[in-house]
Design a protein around this motif. Structure first.
Motif, short mmCIF file in Angstrom:
data_model
loop_
_atom_site.label_atom_id
_atom_site.label_comp_id
_atom_site.label_asym_id
_atom_site.label_seq_id
_atom_site.Cartn_x
_atom_site.Cartn_y
_atom_site.Cartn_z
N GLU A 137 0.82 -1.21 0.00
CA GLU A 137 0.00 0.00 0.00
C GLU A 137 0.85 1.26 0.00
O GLU A 137 0.39 2.33 -0.37
N GLU A 138 2.09 1.16 0.41
CA GLU A 138 2.98 2.32 0.50
C GLU A 138 3.85 2.51 -0.76
O GLU A 138 4.50 3.53 -0.89
N LEU A 139 3.84 1.54 -1.66
CA LEU A 139 4.78 1.58 -2.78
C LEU A 139 4.58 2.75 -3.75
O LEU A 139 5.53 3.20 -4.36
N PHE A 140 3.38 3.25 -3.87
CA PHE A 140 3.13 4.35 -4.81
C PHE A 140 2.86 5.67 -4.10
O PHE A 140 2.44 6.64 -4.74
N LYS A 141 3.13 5.73 -2.82
CA LYS A 141 2.96 6.99 -2.10
C LYS A 141 4.26 7.79 -2.22
O LYS A 141 5.36 7.25 -2.10
N GLN A 142 4.09 9.08 -2.40
CA GLN A 142 5.24 9.97 -2.50
C GLN A 142 5.94 10.03 -1.15
O GLN A 142 5.31 10.28 -0.13
N ASN A 143 7.23 9.80 -1.15
CA ASN A 143 8.03 9.84 0.08
C ASN A 143 9.05 10.95 -0.07
O ASN A 143 9.76 11.03 -1.06
N ASN A 144 9.17 11.81 0.93
CA ASN A 144 10.08 12.95 0.84
C ASN A 144 11.50 12.62 1.30
O ASN A 144 12.31 13.51 1.46
N ASN A 145 11.81 11.37 1.55
CA ASN A 145 13.17 11.00 2.00
C ASN A 145 14.13 10.93 0.85
O ASN A 145 13.94 10.48 -0.17
#
Length: 145
Positions: A137-145
């Motif tokens: 579920e997290e694979l396509f969320k934008q991550n600011n790291n």
């Protein structure tokens, strides 16, 4: 080589596997996936396939129809509730799955044996860690790291 290129190269290898297995079995990858689920589940209800594997009911029905027309599965009525239809794999379907499993083993063996033994062990451990820790579920969320 950056991560995106590596990802796409890996996808190409896995797509080649799907294409090869389609050519040798004449079964679409999604159909094979459902046939495997029925094989390993022993008996599955039609409604559970679409629910459990996130496949639209109409798509699941089409796949089941194709597999049944090839005599790889059978629809059977539940004796306690005749409205419930369960799916079982036929002997022909079992043979198709056994051939598929054997191809998977050969593919995996040849893929992983492209490494020297020590690198193969490290890669296998890293791959296991990746699979264990990934949150789809997290694979396509934008991550600011």
């Amino acid at each position: 080589m950056d991560e995106n290129i590596l990802l796409h190269k890996l996808i190409e290898i896995l797509q080649y596997k799907n294409l090869y297995q389609f050519e040798t079995s004449n079964i679409q990858p999604q159909d094979m996936y459902i046939l495997e689920r029925i094989y390993f589940g022993k008996k599955l209800k039609v409604k559970d396939i679409s629910k459990e594997y996130n496949i639209p009911a109409s798509t699941a029905t089409g796949i089941i129809d194709r597999l049944e027309s090839k005599n790889y599965i059978k629809r059977i009525r539940n004796n306690t509730d005749r409205r419930i239809v369960e799916l079982i794999v036929t002997e022909e379907g079992s043979q198709v799955i056994q051939d598929h499993i054997n191809q998977d083993k050969i593919f995996a063996h040849n893929l992983f044996n492209t490494f020297e033994e020590d690198k193969k062990m490290v890669f296998t451990q890293l791959l296991f860690e990746l699979i264990s820790n990934v949150n789809k579920e997290e694979l396509f969320k934008q991550n600011n790291n």
